[in-house]
Scaffold this motif. Sequence first.
Motif, PDB file in Angstrom:
ATOM      1  N   ILE A 152      -8.408  34.414  65.689  1.00  0.00           N
ATOM      2  CA  ILE A 152      -9.435  34.322  64.659  1.00  0.00           C
ATOM      3  C   ILE A 152      -8.810  34.736  63.337  1.00  0.00           C
ATOM      4  N   LEU A 153      -8.996  33.909  62.333  1.00  0.00           N
ATOM      5  CA  LEU A 153      -8.443  34.180  61.009  1.00  0.00           C
ATOM      6  C   LEU A 153      -9.367  35.119  60.238  1.00  0.00           C
ATOM      7  N   MET A 154      -8.917  35.563  59.090  1.00  0.00           N
ATOM      8  CA  MET A 154      -9.724  36.459  58.259  1.00  0.00           C
ATOM      9  C   MET A 154     -11.012  35.781  57.783  1.00  0.00           C
ATOM     10  N   CYS A 155     -11.000  34.454  57.698  1.00  0.00           N
ATOM     11  CA  CYS A 155     -12.190  33.724  57.271  1.00  0.00           C
ATOM     12  C   CYS A 155     -13.138  33.469  58.446  1.00  0.00           C
ATOM     13  N   GLN A 156     -12.829  34.029  59.628  1.00  0.00           N
ATOM     14  CA  GLN A 156     -13.652  33.974  60.844  1.00  0.00           C
ATOM     15  C   GLN A 156     -13.618  32.621  61.546  1.00  0.00           C
ATOM     16  N   HIS A 157     -12.648  31.773  61.255  1.00  0.00           N
ATOM     17  CA  HIS A 157     -12.487  30.523  61.996  1.00  0.00           C
ATOM     18  C   HIS A 157     -11.503  30.750  63.139  1.00  0.00           C
ATOM     19  N   VAL A 158     -11.768  30.102  64.267  1.00  0.00           N
ATOM     20  CA  VAL A 158     -10.978  30.302  65.481  1.00  0.00           C
ATOM     21  C   VAL A 158     -10.185  29.028  65.780  1.00  0.00           C
TER      22      VAL A 158
ATOM     23  N   GLY B  99      -3.653  36.341  62.371  1.00  0.00           N
ATOM     24  CA  GLY B  99      -4.976  36.857  62.653  1.00  0.00           C
ATOM     25  C   GLY B  99      -4.950  37.708  63.899  1.00  0.00           C
ATOM     26  N   VAL B 100      -6.098  37.859  64.517  1.00  0.00           N
ATOM     27  CA  VAL B 100      -6.224  38.681  65.719  1.00  0.00           C
ATOM     28  C   VAL B 100      -6.709  37.803  66.870  1.00  0.00           C
ATOM     29  N   ARG B 101      -6.514  38.285  68.067  1.00  0.00           N
ATOM     30  CA  ARG B 101      -6.998  37.564  69.243  1.00  0.00           C
ATOM     31  C   ARG B 101      -8.518  37.466  69.178  1.00  0.00           C
ATOM     32  N   ALA B 102      -9.013  36.293  69.458  1.00  0.00           N
ATOM     33  CA  ALA B 102     -10.461  36.065  69.435  1.00  0.00           C
ATOM     34  C   ALA B 102     -11.056  36.434  70.790  1.00  0.00           C
TER      35      ALA B 102
ATOM     36  N   SER C 268     -16.998  31.194  71.897  1.00  0.00           N
ATOM     37  CA  SER C 268     -18.219  30.438  72.188  1.00  0.00           C
ATOM     38  C   SER C 268     -19.017  30.169  70.919  1.00  0.00           C
ATOM     39  N   GLU C 269     -18.994  31.102  69.968  1.00  0.00           N
ATOM     40  CA  GLU C 269     -19.659  30.874  68.690  1.00  0.00           C
ATOM     41  C   GLU C 269     -18.994  29.733  67.915  1.00  0.00           C
ATOM     42  N   ALA C 270     -17.678  29.572  68.125  1.00  0.00           N
ATOM     43  CA  ALA C 270     -16.952  28.493  67.451  1.00  0.00           C
ATOM     44  C   ALA C 270     -17.063  27.173  68.192  1.00  0.00           C
ATOM     45  N   GLY C 271     -17.729  27.168  69.332  1.00  0.00           N
ATOM     46  CA  GLY C 271     -17.943  25.932  70.070  1.00  0.00           C
ATOM     47  C   GLY C 271     -16.960  25.711  71.203  1.00  0.00           C
TER      48      GLY C 271
END
Length: 165
Positions: free
Chosen positions: A117-123, A90-93, A99-102
């Motif tokens: 951050i993965l393609m599915c938007q999980h960090v 993935g790419v660097r978050a 903060s959105e991921a908690g």
Amino acid sequence: MTSATLPLIPVPSERGKFYLIIEELSQLFRSLVPIQLWYKYIMGDDPSSSYFLGGILIILYSLCKSFDICGRVGSVRKALKVLCTPQTYGVRATSQQCSEAGDICAICQAEFREPLILMCQHVFCEECLCLWFDREKTCPLCRSVTVETLRCWKDGTTSAHFQVY
């Protein structure tokens, strides 16, 4: 800047790729070592023994062993290919995405360390993802397929193939 425009970050390969190469090379060596001994055993040292039967057995042994060695060489080539290709997850978050991921990694339950951050938007933490993707090819949360191939590090045990020859 969206996560789709950020460059992909290669994840460090750890030691698994080198372990895979070492194991495949040792399996190839293990397959090559007994050849000379078997040739001497089959042909024998006694000149009165039947060379016809020994010749046929040598041909059969050579055929079986050549198929085995070709398979082992193919495995070494695949391991070298795995070693040479970098794996990207993935790419660097960004801090906002963290903060959105908690601000807590769902795998290690600690604050993010080098978050991706993965393609599915999980960090997740980069190190946690490396460990996770050693065994799985899906996202730990949503189970969407993230890695195209399952990494096949071996654990150093000998193969289940019973080597008679």
